[in-house]
Enzyme design. Structure first.
Site, PDB file in Angstrom:
ATOM      1  N   LYS A 106      39.417  53.401  44.113  1.00 12.95           N
ATOM      2  CA  LYS A 106      41.212  53.963  43.361  1.00 12.95           C
ATOM      3  C   LYS A 106      42.486  53.429  44.160  1.00 12.95           C
ATOM      4  O   LYS A 106      43.004  53.409  43.685  1.00 12.95           O
ATOM      5  CB  LYS A 106      40.904  55.028  42.797  1.00 12.95           C
ATOM      6  CG  LYS A 106      40.151  55.899  42.029  1.00 12.95           C
ATOM      7  CD  LYS A 106      40.009  54.643  40.968  1.00 12.95           C
ATOM      8  CE  LYS A 106      38.838  55.511  39.926  1.00 12.95           C
ATOM      9  NZ  LYS A 106      39.210  54.620  38.170  1.00 12.95           N
ATOM     10  N   TYR A 156      35.199  56.695  46.132  1.00 17.47           N
ATOM     11  CA  TYR A 156      35.421  57.106  44.714  1.00 17.47           C
ATOM     12  C   TYR A 156      37.553  56.795  44.724  1.00 17.47           C
ATOM     13  O   TYR A 156      38.176  55.902  44.877  1.00 17.47           O
ATOM     14  CB  TYR A 156      35.851  58.362  43.895  1.00 17.47           C
ATOM     15  CG  TYR A 156      36.278  58.862  42.893  1.00 17.47           C
ATOM     16  CD1 TYR A 156      35.704  58.034  41.282  1.00 17.47           C
ATOM     17  CD2 TYR A 156      37.898  59.358  42.276  1.00 17.47           C
ATOM     18  CE1 TYR A 156      36.655  58.287  40.316  1.00 17.47           C
ATOM     19  CE2 TYR A 156      38.588  58.952  41.333  1.00 17.47           C
ATOM     20  CZ  TYR A 156      38.306  58.654  40.667  1.00 17.47           C
ATOM     21  OH  TYR A 156      38.780  58.675  39.542  1.00 17.47           O
TER      22      TYR A 156
END
Ligand SMILES: NC(=O)c1ccc[n+]([C@@H]2O[C@H](COP(=O)([O-])OP(=O)(O)OC[C@H]3O[C@@H](n4cnc5c(N)ncnc54)[C@H](O)[C@@H]3O)[C@@H](O)[C@H]2O)c1
Length: 253
Positions: free
Chosen positions: A151, A147
């Site tokens: 990002k 994640y």
């Protein structure tokens, strides 16, 4: 702050829930004429009750055919909010499978690439775009490797797209929220355990997490993030491009 999106045509991905749904409502309330809404969740997408024209596209942002059909439908875009994303499994790198990694990359990077490509192709000169990143792409934390990496990639994609957009005065920014009270937390084992510890009180679990992690002592709401997205999409931010707006109650400081 009130923003005026009268007559604007805006693309939103991840529009059926959380931050995307709040942004769809805020844009419609601000006068947007037509929202192009994309989400996997067809039922929630169709249940949105918005005071403007909509075209709903149910599908996976990582599916190239979905984006071809949106491009074939035509219609220029004045703005785009590229927001669909998933958290993935929470575990250290040593315990993750390649499948865990690829699942997150598929939505958060492949899906973002395809969304951004279509948005750049359909954008009017002077359009504004926002990519949803996360403070996890700014601050390194253990156990959210795919994640966080995705990002960080999203923030860099926004910067590159901003440079590519200069000749047509297209602006591209990222927004990097800290914790936001949305469905993204539900089903994550550590969060479900925390809710159980709070005897099913989801708000209590979120509050405990926020107080432990966030200097301002609370998470953001989807509506607060949506208002900040509207600022970035609006002419009020007309000189801002290629930035990541960190909105995290001081968590990353
Ligand atoms: N909630 C938070 O704490 C938080 C913090 C930082 C960043 N974000 C980011 O905000 C964005 C929105 O998440 P949210 O918090 O509103 O969560 P959410 O789960 O409420 O909403 C995400 C939406 O994206 C859709 N979606 C997921 N995968 C998709 C796919 N492959 N194709 C199309 N649609 C898909 C889901 O169906 C859902 O409607 C995500 O990119 C997330 O990473 C969330």
């Amino acid at each position: 702050m009130n923003f005026d999106f009268s007559g604007k045509r805006v693309l939103i991905t991840g529009a059926a829930s959380g931050i995307g749904a709040a942004a769809a409502k805020a844009l419609a309330d601000a006068g947007a004429a037509h929202l192009v809404l994309v989400d996997l969740d067809v039922d929630r997408l169709n249940a949105l009750d918005l005071p403007c024209e909509t075209s709903c596209h149910a599908g996976d942002v990582a599916d190239e055919a979905l984006w071809k059909s949106i491009e074939d439908e035509g219609g220029a875009l004045d703005a785009a909010f590229l927001n669909a994303g998933i958290a993935g499994n929470a575990a250290p790198f040593a315990q993750l499978s390649l499948e865990d990694w690829r699942k997150v990359m598929s939505v958060n990077l492949d899906g973002l690439f395809l969304s951004l490509r279509t948005a750049m192709r359909l954008a009017n000169d002077g359009a504004s775009m926002v990519v949803t990143a996360s403070v996890a792409g700014v601050k390194a934390e253990p156990s959210i490797g795919p994640y966080g990496a995705s990002k960080a990639g999203a923030i860099h994609m926004a910067k590159i797209a901003a440079k590519e957009g200069f000749p047509r005065k297209i602006r591209v920014n990222a927004i990097a929220p800290g914790g936001v009270d949305t469905a993204i937390w539900d089903g994550m084992p550590f969060f479900d355990d925390l809710v159980a510890k709070h005897h099913g009180d989801r708000a209590g679990a979120l509050s405990e997490m926020a107080q432990a992690m966030t200097p301002m002592g609370r998470f953001e709401s989807a509506e607060e993030i949506a208002a900040q997205v509207l600022f970035l999409l609006s002419e009020a931010s007309g000189t801002i491009t290629g930035t990541a707006l960190v909105t995290d109650g001081g968590y990353s400081l």
